[in-house]
Design an enzyme around this catalytic site. Structure first.
Site, PDB file in Angstrom:
ATOM      1  N   ALA A 160      31.673  40.462  49.209  1.00 38.45           N
ATOM      2  CA  ALA A 160      31.258  39.243  48.521  1.00 38.45           C
ATOM      3  C   ALA A 160      30.055  38.606  49.204  1.00 38.45           C
ATOM      4  CB  ALA A 160      32.423  38.251  48.461  1.00 38.45           C
ATOM      5  N   ARG A 177      51.188  47.528  43.438  1.00 40.36           N
ATOM      6  CA  ARG A 177      51.532  47.327  44.843  1.00 40.36           C
ATOM      7  C   ARG A 177      52.774  46.469  45.049  1.00 40.36           C
ATOM      8  NH1 ARG A 177      45.356  46.261  46.989  1.00 40.36           N
ATOM      9  NH2 ARG A 177      44.807  48.469  47.268  1.00 40.36           N
ATOM     10  N   GLY A 228      37.438  52.019  50.268  1.00 39.73           N
ATOM     11  CA  GLY A 228      36.295  52.463  49.477  1.00 39.73           C
ATOM     12  C   GLY A 228      36.591  52.727  48.010  1.00 39.73           C
TER      13      GLY A 228
END
Length: 500
Positions: A48, A328, A82
């Site tokens: 960010a 998750r 990544g």
């Protein structure tokens, strides 16, 4: 140079715990003396922060300064896996997947959010996915050739991955480009407080020369930001006191994937000046953690095979216990239910076929580092990890039949990548790790931080990435942190330009 004592008459100081702020936002009646002035100040150098800084420069916002409290650029972004969700990316289209879109991604995210996500903000972020991907490619980032897969919680294969399986492939290139285009970067600058004048955030107080974790190091500077301060400082998963306060149910013994400096001081300073905080108790665990390595580790890479081609079984029962490809929150909850009678973790196993993947770098490295093992039979696996062998054999036999039929009646797992399991195997242990804060500072869809008093934007203060909260609701999908951080880097500078 003014002393720290002289600053305290102008701004609020954090306590030694880093959890409270001692002065109200408008305490300073006299304008502070600035040591330096810039146009836009960015706090943090992850996805960010780098994207915001580079795009702010390209938007013509003037001189841009990025402050990073640690000794290296990149923050948690540099050590992440990544993964990057990009609807309609070139590899996806080449694979013949033509029915994906930003809207499809948002649908998946809202399911994972369990009614708590920010649909408008998610949509705006998703609409900048290709912009973010192209920014990476144009900056020299290399992605794995012909690689695009479906990861947990997504209904389409839309996740690309960097060449070396680390976010550092992105942060290093964006840093190089931003530096070349005139963005100023400074390491070891600890944010002590925001400076607020007449309800406008006008700058920060920092300690230059800070050496983590000694908060007495360095000396105080005041830096003015004429057009805006962007907080891109990440989450607070390593602030154990705050973590325990906002979510007492979170197992305090859990390891974490974040670097040790992820302690949230900039967020807390903003809260002390009246910024609205949301969802602080929604702290996500990564279900791909390994108890046999510290930190973020390599298990994430290994399990990009395990979740798709293999299965996970309980050492207590020898049976599968979950849909390995779910999101998750679901997976972490199921995994952590595996405990011995005394409450200690009964680490479940994940295993895949050795003959097919034994030469894959993800496997060779895991075997080398002894966070995975090769076993030549189910009997050897059962003996090594104390698993009921008869049930383990039944589980594998049942699984292999389900693979042939292409359906999973037990957990409704999508079976398009599932493989029959035949010895020898690569087997690893899993246990979740504290990974990501869904909570943080509430912003509008353009990244303006909202005031707790007025519920309107605070002038001069913006937030992007993990420090902002309420976007993902109860669960953030894999590969969406990279997307969010990079995409907000396009959105926030435009908001600053409009406000200026």
């Amino acid at each position: 140079m003014s002393s720290r004592r002289s600053f305290l008459k102008y701004g609020a100081a954090l306590t030694a715990t880093g959890l409270t702020v001692s002065m109200p936002a408008n305490a300073a009646k006299d304008a502070p003396q600035w040591d330096e002035e810039v146009d836009v100040l960015v706090i943090g150098s992850g996805f960010a922060g780098l994207s915001c800084a580079l795009n702010a420069k390209r938007e013509g916002l003037g001189n841009i300064l990025v402050l990073e409290k640690m000794q290296v650029i990149g923050g948690n972004s540099a050590i992440n896996g990544g993964w990057f969700a990009v609807p309609r990316n070139p590899v996806q289209l080449a694979q013949g997947i033509n029915d994906d879109s930003p809207e499809e991604l948002v649908k998946d995210q809202l399911i994972a959010a369990r009614g708590m996500g920010d649909e408008a903000k998610l949509r705006k972020i998703a609409n900048h996915a290709l912009d973010s991907y192209n920014l990476c490619v144009e900056s020299g980032v290399k992605f794995k050739k012909d690689f695009n897969i479906q990861v947990g919680g997504h209904n389409k294969a839309r996740a690309v991955r960097t060449q070396h399986g680390t976010g550092g492939d992105i942060t290093s290139k964006l840093y190089e480009v931003a530096k070349a285009e005139g963005v100023d970067f400074r390491l070891q600058h600890f944010i002590e407080d925001l400076v607020v004048e007449n309800d406008v955030v006008t700058g920060v107080v920092v300690r230059r020369g800070y050496r983590f974790p000694d908060e007495k190091t360095g000396h105080t500077l005041r830096i003015k930001a004429r057009k805006g301060v962007i907080l891109a400082s990440g989450g607070f998963t390593r602030n154990m006191k705050l973590r325990a306060m906002v979510d007492p149910s979170l197992d305090p013994t859990l390891d974490g994937t974040n670097h040790l400096g992820a302690t949230g001081e900039a967020m807390l300073s903003a809260m002390g000046h009246g910024a609205l905080a949301v969802h602080l108790n929604m702290i996500q665990t990564g279900h791909w953690g390994s108890p046999d390595e510290g930190g973020f580790g390599w298990s994430n890479a290994l399990l990009s095979i395990g979740w798709h081609q293999g299965i996970s079984v309980s050492v207590l029962s020898g049976k599968r216990y979950m849909n390995e490809r779910a999101d998750r929150l679901y997976c972490s909850t199921r995994i952590m239910a595996n405990r011995y009678e005394d409450g200690s973790p009964a680490y479940p196993l994940v295993f895949i076929n050795y003959d097919k993947y034994g030469n894959d770098e993800r496997v060779t490295r895991a075997l080398r580092d002894e966070m995975a093992w090769k076993v030549d039979s189910l009997e050897e696996m059962a003996e090594k990890f104390n698993v009921p062998v008869a049930e383990l054999k039944k589980t594998v036999a049942r699984w292999n039949e389900q693979v042939k039929q292409g359906v999973d009646p037990d957990f409704d797992r999508k079976m398009d990548t599932a493989e029959e399991l035949k010895a020898p195997f690569v087997v690893s242990r899993i246990w979740p790790k504290v990974h990501y804060c869904m909570g943080g500072l509430k912003t509008d869809i353009d990244g303006r931080v909202l005031s707790a008093k007025t519920l309107e934007p605070m002038k001069g203060l913006y937030a992007a990435g993990e420090v902002s909260g309420g976007t993902h609701g109860e669960a953030r999908l894999s590969s969406c942190a990279c997307l969010e951080g990079l995409a907000m880097g396009f959105i926030v500078p435009k908001a600053i330009k409009a406000d200026a």
